[in-house]
Motif scaffolding. Structure first.
Motif, short mmCIF file in Angstrom:
data_model
loop_
_atom_site.label_atom_id
_atom_site.label_comp_id
_atom_site.label_asym_id
_atom_site.label_seq_id
_atom_site.Cartn_x
_atom_site.Cartn_y
_atom_site.Cartn_z
N MET A 1 0.79 -1.22 0.00
CA MET A 1 0.00 0.00 0.00
C MET A 1 0.83 1.28 0.00
SD MET A 1 -1.30 0.30 3.99
CE MET A 1 -2.57 -0.91 3.76
N PHE A 2 2.13 1.17 0.27
CA PHE A 2 2.95 2.37 0.39
C PHE A 2 3.60 2.77 -0.93
CE2 PHE A 2 3.32 0.52 4.79
CZ PHE A 2 2.48 1.46 5.39
N LEU A 3 3.55 4.06 -1.23
CA LEU A 3 4.22 4.58 -2.42
C LEU A 3 5.72 4.70 -2.21
CD1 LEU A 3 1.73 7.47 -3.36
CD2 LEU A 3 1.83 5.14 -4.30
N GLU A 4 6.13 4.96 -0.97
CA GLU A 4 7.55 5.12 -0.63
C GLU A 4 7.90 4.18 0.53
OE1 GLU A 4 9.65 6.96 -2.32
OE2 GLU A 4 8.10 7.78 -3.65
N GLY B 1 15.80 14.30 2.06
CA GLY B 1 15.87 15.47 1.20
C GLY B 1 14.58 15.83 0.51
N HIS B 2 13.45 15.54 1.16
CA HIS B 2 12.15 15.78 0.54
C HIS B 2 11.46 17.04 1.05
CE1 HIS B 2 12.65 12.00 -1.31
NE2 HIS B 2 12.14 11.22 -0.38
N MET C 1 6.70 15.08 -3.67
CA MET C 1 7.10 13.98 -2.79
C MET C 1 6.40 14.09 -1.43
SD MET C 1 8.70 11.19 -2.46
CE MET C 1 9.80 11.15 -3.88
N LEU C 2 6.20 15.28 -0.95
CA LEU C 2 5.49 15.44 0.31
C LEU C 2 4.07 14.89 0.20
CD1 LEU C 2 6.63 18.98 1.52
CD2 LEU C 2 7.22 16.77 2.53
N ALA C 3 3.45 15.06 -0.96
CA ALA C 3 2.11 14.51 -1.17
C ALA C 3 2.14 12.98 -1.13
CB ALA C 3 1.54 14.99 -2.50
N ARG C 4 3.18 12.38 -1.70
CA ARG C 4 3.33 10.93 -1.66
C ARG C 4 3.54 10.44 -0.21
NH1 ARG C 4 4.46 8.27 -6.46
NH2 ARG C 4 5.88 6.78 -5.46
N ASP D 1 -1.19 8.45 5.71
CA ASP D 1 -2.62 8.15 5.85
C ASP D 1 -2.89 6.65 5.71
OD1 ASP D 1 -3.15 10.83 6.21
OD2 ASP D 1 -3.78 11.18 4.13
N GLN D 2 -2.09 5.96 4.92
CA GLN D 2 -2.30 4.52 4.75
C GLN D 2 -2.10 3.76 6.06
OE1 GLN D 2 -4.10 4.38 2.02
NE2 GLN D 2 -3.00 2.60 1.26
#
Length: 260
Positions: free
Chosen positions: A60-63, A138-139, A145-148, A154-155
């Motif tokens: 479920m995680f983008l990062e 470094g985000h 990237m902050l949106a990701r 939230d996940q």
């Protein structure tokens, strides 16, 4: 004097490191009959759920690498507070002072000790853990990237929702919490809804605080924000500690309030 964290990795770097440490600490605390085990046991349930998602290619995680590093840092922070408690040293925030005082009083319910731990760990520790991990990767200047990262933050709420019933069963079966047993057996959906209303609000406030810290350019502004985070999490702890800590240790509670 021996401690339940002796010989353990006190600086976990990943969610997998964190899961191993938390399971070991919980087993040792349970064996010692230590009320602090209620929090670490439930914390471990959530951490293992995060680890399972990080391991999945279609998780479920983008990062996932960022989430894993955050989980390691998050656990490292908890272990630091635990070490201070073992050493009789002062905690650096009011929420943890109250959480450990409640557990040491042996008057609080296991579910109360778990909630006090989650309050301190989410409403205080998580803000600074997320902030530090964003900076490390470094985000901090990258809105995309902050949106990701917010998506992944939230996940975790989904994993928390799925852990509530298991946590109640564990608090009842392993820690003898009758209130948790009643909720688990007769009102699991209501308990889940109430728990998630609380946890979701806390975690949304955490992200707001993180963005405020990222936007603060002066040390004085960051210090003011940090003081506010401490005060809010301490007030929540004072409410969660009622009535056990309030009625049994009113002088201590007054001291904690003034210290915060």
């Amino acid at each position: 004097m021996s401690s339940c964290i002796d010989g353990l990795n006190l600086h976990p770097k990943s969610v997998h490191d964190a899961a191993v440490v938390l399971d070991t600490v919980t087993d040792r605390l349970v064996a010692a009959g230590d009320p602090r085990a209620a929090f670490t046991d439930v914390y471990g349930i959530v951490t293992r759920a995060v680890a399972a998602q990080v391991e999945r290619p279609d998780g479920m995680f983008l990062e996932p690498s960022w989430i894993s590093r955050l989980a390691g840092r998050f656990c490292e922070r908890y272990l630091a507070t635990f070490r201070w408690c073992e050493q009789g040293a002062a905690q650096d925030c009011g929420a943890w002072r109250i959480a450990y005082a409640s557990a040491s009083s042996r008057l609080a319910l296991p579910v109360q000790n778990a909630l006090l731990g989650f309050n301190a760990h989410i409403n205080y520790d998580l803000v600074f853990g997320i902030h530090a991990t964003i900076i490390e990767f470094g985000h901090d200047r990258d809105p995309r990237m902050l949106a990701r990262l917010k998506h992944d933050h939230d996940q975790v709420n989904t994993l928390l929702r799925g852990a509530v019933v298991e946590a109640l069963a564990r608090l009842y079966g392993r820690h003898g919490c009758r209130m948790s047993g009643i909720l688990h057996n007769f009102a699991p959906e209501l308990a889940t809804r109430i728990a998630m209303e609380l946890l979701s609000r806390w975690r949304e406030s955490v992200w707001t605080d993180v963005l405020a810290l990222l936007a603060a350019r002066r040390a004085s502004d960051r210090a003011a924000l940090s003081a506010g985070i401490d005060q809010r999490s301490t007030r929540v702890a004072q409410l969660l500690a009622l009535p056990s800590l309030h009625h049994a240790q009113r002088p201590m509670l007054r001291a904690l309030s003034s210290a915060a």
